[in-house]
Structures are given as structure tokens and as C-alpha cells.
Motif scaffolding. Structure first.
Motif, PDB file in Angstrom:
ATOM      1  N   TYR A  99       0.857  -1.187   0.000  1.00  6.51           N
ATOM      2  CA  TYR A  99       0.000   0.000   0.000  1.00  6.51           C
ATOM      3  C   TYR A  99       0.889   1.231   0.000  1.00  6.51           C
ATOM      4  CZ  TYR A  99      -3.436  -3.377   1.770  1.00  6.51           C
ATOM      5  OH  TYR A  99      -4.262  -4.475   1.938  1.00  6.51           O
ATOM      6  N   SER A 100       0.888   1.991  -1.092  1.00  9.35           N
ATOM      7  CA  SER A 100       1.642   3.230  -1.129  1.00  9.35           C
ATOM      8  C   SER A 100       0.884   4.362  -0.436  1.00  9.35           C
ATOM      9  CB  SER A 100       1.963   3.625  -2.566  1.00  9.35           C
ATOM     10  OG  SER A 100       0.771   3.818  -3.297  1.00  9.35           O
ATOM     11  N   ASP A 101      -0.406   4.160  -0.199  1.00 10.76           N
ATOM     12  CA  ASP A 101      -1.227   5.081   0.579  1.00 10.76           C
ATOM     13  C   ASP A 101      -2.125   4.222   1.457  1.00 10.76           C
ATOM     14  OD1 ASP A 101      -2.789   7.083   1.641  1.00 10.76           O
ATOM     15  OD2 ASP A 101      -3.920   7.453  -0.207  1.00 10.76           O
ATOM     16  N   PHE A 102      -1.622   3.869   2.645  1.00 15.89           N
ATOM     17  CA  PHE A 102      -2.323   2.884   3.462  1.00 15.89           C
ATOM     18  C   PHE A 102      -3.685   3.380   3.925  1.00 15.89           C
ATOM     19  CE2 PHE A 102      -2.975   0.458   7.497  1.00 15.89           C
ATOM     20  CZ  PHE A 102      -3.115  -0.790   6.903  1.00 15.89           C
ATOM     21  N   ALA A 103      -3.836   4.690   4.086  1.00 15.81           N
ATOM     22  CA  ALA A 103      -5.118   5.234   4.541  1.00 15.81           C
ATOM     23  C   ALA A 103      -6.241   4.932   3.556  1.00 15.81           C
ATOM     24  CB  ALA A 103      -5.004   6.740   4.770  1.00 15.81           C
ATOM     25  N   SER A 104      -5.891   4.762   2.282  1.00 17.30           N
ATOM     26  CA  SER A 104      -6.913   4.466   1.272  1.00 17.30           C
ATOM     27  C   SER A 104      -7.442   3.039   1.380  1.00 17.30           C
ATOM     28  CB  SER A 104      -6.338   4.673  -0.133  1.00 17.30           C
ATOM     29  OG  SER A 104      -5.407   3.642  -0.445  1.00 17.30           O
ATOM     30  N   GLN A 105      -6.668   2.169   2.049  1.00 13.38           N
ATOM     31  CA  GLN A 105      -6.997   0.747   2.203  1.00 13.38           C
ATOM     32  C   GLN A 105      -7.133   0.028   0.854  1.00 13.38           C
ATOM     33  OE1 GLN A 105     -10.168  -0.060   4.992  1.00 13.38           O
ATOM     34  NE2 GLN A 105      -9.344   1.354   6.519  1.00 13.38           N
ATOM     35  N   THR A 106      -6.477   0.576  -0.164  1.00 14.18           N
ATOM     36  CA  THR A 106      -6.480  -0.043  -1.485  1.00 14.18           C
ATOM     37  C   THR A 106      -5.050  -0.407  -1.855  1.00 14.18           C
ATOM     38  OG1 THR A 106      -8.391   1.252  -2.195  1.00 14.18           O
ATOM     39  CG2 THR A 106      -7.054   0.238  -3.922  1.00 14.18           C
ATOM     40  N   ALA A 107      -4.782  -1.695  -2.019  1.00 12.88           N
ATOM     41  CA  ALA A 107      -3.430  -2.147  -2.351  1.00 12.88           C
ATOM     42  C   ALA A 107      -3.125  -1.845  -3.808  1.00 12.88           C
ATOM     43  CB  ALA A 107      -3.303  -3.644  -2.082  1.00 12.88           C
ATOM     44  N   ASP A 108      -1.940  -1.271  -4.060  1.00 13.23           N
ATOM     45  CA  ASP A 108      -1.550  -0.996  -5.438  1.00 13.23           C
ATOM     46  C   ASP A 108      -0.279  -1.735  -5.845  1.00 13.23           C
ATOM     47  OD1 ASP A 108      -0.118   0.554  -3.672  1.00 13.23           O
ATOM     48  OD2 ASP A 108      -0.360   2.427  -4.748  1.00 13.23           O
ATOM     49  N   PHE A 109       0.234  -2.584  -4.986  1.00 14.71           N
ATOM     50  CA  PHE A 109       1.377  -3.430  -5.312  1.00 14.71           C
ATOM     51  C   PHE A 109       1.101  -4.837  -4.809  1.00 14.71           C
ATOM     52  CE2 PHE A 109       3.402   0.776  -4.994  1.00 14.71           C
ATOM     53  CZ  PHE A 109       4.086   0.818  -6.187  1.00 14.71           C
ATOM     54  N   GLY A 110       1.862  -5.798  -5.334  1.00 14.07           N
ATOM     55  CA  GLY A 110       1.827  -7.141  -4.773  1.00 14.07           C
ATOM     56  C   GLY A 110       1.194  -8.183  -5.658  1.00 14.07           C
ATOM     57  N   THR A 111       1.735  -9.395  -5.575  1.00 14.94           N
ATOM     58  CA  THR A 111       1.252 -10.493  -6.398  1.00 14.94           C
ATOM     59  C   THR A 111      -0.121 -10.989  -5.972  1.00 14.94           C
ATOM     60  OG1 THR A 111       2.424 -12.066  -4.970  1.00 14.94           O
ATOM     61  CG2 THR A 111       3.609 -11.237  -6.893  1.00 14.94           C
ATOM     62  N   LEU A 112      -0.497 -10.738  -4.704  1.00 16.69           N
ATOM     63  CA  LEU A 112      -1.799 -11.206  -4.208  1.00 16.69           C
ATOM     64  C   LEU A 112      -2.647 -10.038  -3.700  1.00 16.69           C
ATOM     65  CD1 LEU A 112      -0.642 -14.383  -2.191  1.00 16.69           C
ATOM     66  CD2 LEU A 112      -1.576 -14.292  -4.515  1.00 16.69           C
ATOM     67  N   LYS A 113      -2.381  -8.856  -4.197  1.00 15.63           N
ATOM     68  CA  LYS A 113      -3.040  -7.659  -3.666  1.00 15.63           C
ATOM     69  C   LYS A 113      -4.563  -7.712  -3.791  1.00 15.63           C
ATOM     70  CE  LYS A 113      -2.666  -5.005  -7.976  1.00 15.63           C
ATOM     71  NZ  LYS A 113      -2.147  -3.776  -8.611  1.00 15.63           N
ATOM     72  N   ASP A 114      -5.065  -8.361  -4.831  1.00 16.14           N
ATOM     73  CA  ASP A 114      -6.514  -8.383  -5.045  1.00 16.14           C
ATOM     74  C   ASP A 114      -7.233  -9.361  -4.121  1.00 16.14           C
ATOM     75  OD1 ASP A 114      -6.295  -6.503  -7.086  1.00 16.14           O
ATOM     76  OD2 ASP A 114      -5.976  -8.041  -8.613  1.00 16.14           O
ATOM     77  N   SER A 115      -6.470 -10.180  -3.395  1.00 17.07           N
ATOM     78  CA  SER A 115      -7.091 -11.177  -2.521  1.00 17.07           C
ATOM     79  C   SER A 115      -7.124 -10.740  -1.060  1.00 17.07           C
ATOM     80  CB  SER A 115      -6.329 -12.510  -2.631  1.00 17.07           C
ATOM     81  OG  SER A 115      -6.356 -13.000  -3.963  1.00 17.07           O
ATOM     82  N   VAL A 116      -6.496  -9.621  -0.746  1.00 15.48           N
ATOM     83  CA  VAL A 116      -6.415  -9.165   0.640  1.00 15.48           C
ATOM     84  C   VAL A 116      -7.605  -8.271   0.974  1.00 15.48           C
ATOM     85  CG1 VAL A 116      -5.052  -7.885   2.323  1.00 15.48           C
ATOM     86  CG2 VAL A 116      -3.912  -9.296   0.612  1.00 15.48           C
ATOM     87  N   SER A 117      -8.235  -8.552   2.092  1.00 13.70           N
ATOM     88  CA  SER A 117      -9.338  -7.711   2.561  1.00 13.70           C
ATOM     89  C   SER A 117      -8.935  -7.030   3.863  1.00 13.70           C
ATOM     90  CB  SER A 117     -10.606  -8.549   2.780  1.00 13.70           C
ATOM     91  OG  SER A 117     -10.384  -9.542   3.762  1.00 13.70           O
ATOM     92  N   ILE A 118      -9.533  -5.870   4.139  1.00 16.50           N
ATOM     93  CA  ILE A 118      -9.282  -5.131   5.366  1.00 16.50           C
ATOM     94  C   ILE A 118     -10.595  -4.903   6.092  1.00 16.50           C
ATOM     95  CG2 ILE A 118      -8.446  -2.976   6.371  1.00 16.50           C
ATOM     96  CD1 ILE A 118      -6.488  -2.687   4.147  1.00 16.50           C
ATOM     97  N   THR A 119     -10.634  -5.293   7.348  1.00 15.35           N
ATOM     98  CA  THR A 119     -11.790  -5.022   8.200  1.00 15.35           C
ATOM     99  C   THR A 119     -11.309  -4.255   9.426  1.00 15.35           C
ATOM    100  OG1 THR A 119     -11.531  -7.171   9.304  1.00 15.35           O
ATOM    101  CG2 THR A 119     -13.066  -7.061   7.437  1.00 15.35           C
ATOM    102  N   SER A 120     -12.212  -3.574  10.086  1.00 11.10           N
ATOM    103  CA  SER A 120     -11.819  -2.783  11.248  1.00 11.10           C
ATOM    104  C   SER A 120     -12.885  -2.849  12.327  1.00 11.10           C
ATOM    105  CB  SER A 120     -11.565  -1.324  10.841  1.00 11.10           C
ATOM    106  OG  SER A 120     -12.734  -0.745  10.298  1.00 11.10           O
ATOM    107  N   ASP A 121     -12.433  -2.693  13.568  1.00  7.78           N
ATOM    108  CA  ASP A 121     -13.324  -2.556  14.714  1.00  7.78           C
ATOM    109  C   ASP A 121     -12.692  -1.566  15.677  1.00  7.78           C
ATOM    110  OD1 ASP A 121     -11.355  -3.966  16.190  1.00  7.78           O
ATOM    111  OD2 ASP A 121     -12.329  -5.888  15.772  1.00  7.78           O
ATOM    112  N   ASP A 122     -13.204  -1.492  16.877  1.00 13.89           N
ATOM    113  CA  ASP A 122     -12.688  -0.512  17.826  1.00 13.89           C
ATOM    114  C   ASP A 122     -11.260  -0.802  18.258  1.00 13.89           C
ATOM    115  OD1 ASP A 122     -15.079   0.819  17.759  1.00 13.89           O
ATOM    116  OD2 ASP A 122     -15.902  -0.183  19.533  1.00 13.89           O
ATOM    117  N   SER A 123     -10.822  -2.061  18.117  1.00 11.73           N
ATOM    118  CA  SER A 123      -9.502  -2.456  18.610  1.00 11.73           C
ATOM    119  C   SER A 123      -8.436  -2.533  17.526  1.00 11.73           C
ATOM    120  CB  SER A 123      -9.585  -3.816  19.316  1.00 11.73           C
ATOM    121  OG  SER A 123     -10.466  -3.767  20.415  1.00 11.73           O
ATOM    122  N   ASN A 124      -8.803  -3.077  16.346  1.00 10.46           N
ATOM    123  CA  ASN A 124      -7.797  -3.391  15.336  1.00 10.46           C
ATOM    124  C   ASN A 124      -8.278  -3.124  13.923  1.00 10.46           C
ATOM    125  OD1 ASN A 124      -5.642  -4.787  17.028  1.00 10.46           O
ATOM    126  ND2 ASN A 124      -7.408  -6.062  17.519  1.00 10.46           N
TER     127      ASN A 124
END
Length: 235
Positions: free
Chosen positions: A32-57
Motif C-alpha cells: 500500500y503506497s497510501d495505506f489510509a486508502s486501504q487499497t493495495a496498489d502493489f503485490g502479487t496477491l493484492k486483489d485477494s487481501v481484505s481489510i476489516t476494522s473494529d474498535d480495537s484493530n
């Protein structure tokens, strides 16, 4: 001219990936060149990674994040750029990232002295501890590498690192990476490799990361060019 302006505006959103298309960034499994966007723009498996969030993590999942080296030891490299102005000194040891599955966890955290320290099974490990506290201004690139010889924390460059031979593990599939919610907003860029990056590779990766323009800088540059061209046409 309207078509040209639209093209330049579109290019502003795409320029980050195009400018930074270099080997170690692309060989990451996710980046992630801009991690705040939560959109991966590099990597061989970038399209398979998901991001979830809660109050802790903030949790990355969807793939296996590590590989295997000699003696079936797990190998993995996590590199990130931190905005030091957004990091508050914690009242207790706090995980910056925690790579884990159902039975083991590994990573690095920030202790009450504002120093980076290894993490093992959700708690601080007795080493390695970075000698220098995190500053409060600017950005800092760190790289945390684990493998057959233990774990290294690279601090700002490839020549400065802290190591512990005992912080290593094997035969484990790491399927989650957790970022503490209180520290996640300080992460500007994030790159994960399922390999043991060498000291030379860490230096190369940090150079590639440093060459990536900030999103705002890239966009403003292209929009400024568009405005200049429109002004010249009117003249």
C-alpha cells in the motif's frame, strides 16, 4: 482541451503506481503506497487481501502472509512508513502489527519508552528492543524481518538494525495481520513479503519506497500542468 484535462486528472490517480513500478515493491505479496486508502496498489496477491476494522484493530486477511525457509522456518518481512506526528506514547506495550493465526502470533510493538520492541504471542518479547525512541516529527521507515536466524528490526535504513536470534517460529500459516487501531492511522505505507529480505534487499526496498511521491504531490503536479495548459490556450 476538456478531454486533455480529464486525462490528466485521471492520470493523477494512476501516477503513484506507474511511478513506483519497481521490482521489490512489485514482488511483495501486498503493498500500500497510501495505506489510509486501504487499497493495495502493489503485490502479487493484492486483489485477494481484505481489510476489516473494529474498535480495537485494523485486520488484513484473505491470504497466507508468510513463506518457509531452511528447517521449515517461517520467513516474512513487514515494512512500513510511519508518520511520527501521529504516534502517541502508549501507557502500556501496544502492538504496531501482530501477524497471527489461531495458535501463534508475531510482530512488533511500541513500549512505554516509545521504543520498538518484538512481539510474541500477543505480548512484548524481551528482545529485540530498538535503542532509539521514535521521534515526534517527520516520517520513519522500518522493516521487521523474521526467518531462520531470528528477527531483525531495521530502523530507518538497512545499516541500523536490532536483532534477536530467539524470536523465530516454523510450520505456521500466518493468515491475519492486525494493526492496533490507535496506531494504524500513523502508517503511511505498508509492504509485506513472504520472504526473508536480506540486508541489501531491505536497503533497496527502502530506496524504492523513498522514490514514491506523496499522493497529494503527484496529483497537484498533474492538475497544475493542466491549469497551465488551459491558461496558455486562452492567452
Amino acid at each position: 482541451m476538456n478531454k486533455l484535462l480529464s486525462t490528466l486528472i485521471l492520470s493523477a490517480g494512476m501516477s503513484l503506481s506507474a511511478t513506483a513500478a519497481t521490482s521489490l515493491l512489485d514482488s511483495s505479496i501486498v503493498g500500500y503506497s497510501d495505506f489510509a486508502s486501504q487499497t493495495a496498489d502493489f503485490g502479487t496477491l493484492k486483489d485477494s487481501v481484505s481489510i476489516t476494522s473494529d474498535d480495537s484493530n485494523l485486520t488484513l486477511s484473505g491470504i497466507t502472509f508468510n513463506g518457509y525457509g531452511a528447517n521449515n522456518r517461517d520467513v516474512m518481512s513487514v515494512t512500513m512508513v510511519l508518520d511520527l506526528t501521529k504516534i502517541n506514547t502508549p501507557d502500556a506495550y501496544t502492538a504496531l502489527f501482530n501477524a497471527k493465526n489461531s495458535s501463534v502470533s508475531w510482530g512488533v510493538g511500541l513500549n512505554t519508552d516509545r521504543k520498538l520492541q518484538g512481539l510474541w504471542n500477543n505480548t512484548s518479547y524481551n528482545g529485540p528492543v530498538v535503542d532509539t525512541p521514535l521521534g515526534t516529527e517527520g516520517s520513519l521507515t522500518i522493516s521487521v524481518v523474521t526467518g531462520d536466524l531470528g528477527t531483525r528490526i531495521y530502523f530507518g535504513d538497512s545499516a541500523t538494525y536490532y536483532s534477536n536470534s530467539g524470536l523465530k517460529f516454523g510450520n505456521q500459516q500466518i493468515d491475519q495481520i492486525l494493526m492496533d487501531a490507535g496506531l494504524a492511522e500513523s502508517i503511511e505505507q505498508l509492504y509485506i513479503h513472504d520472504s526473508l529480505l536480506s540486508q541489501e534487499q531491505v536497503g533497496q526496498l527502502m530506496s524504492e519506497i523513498a522514490s514514491i511521491p506523496e499522493p497529494a504531490t503527484a496529483s497537484l503536479g498533474l492538475l497544475g500542468l493542466a491549469a497551465l495548459m488551459m491558461r496558455r490556450r486562452r492567452a
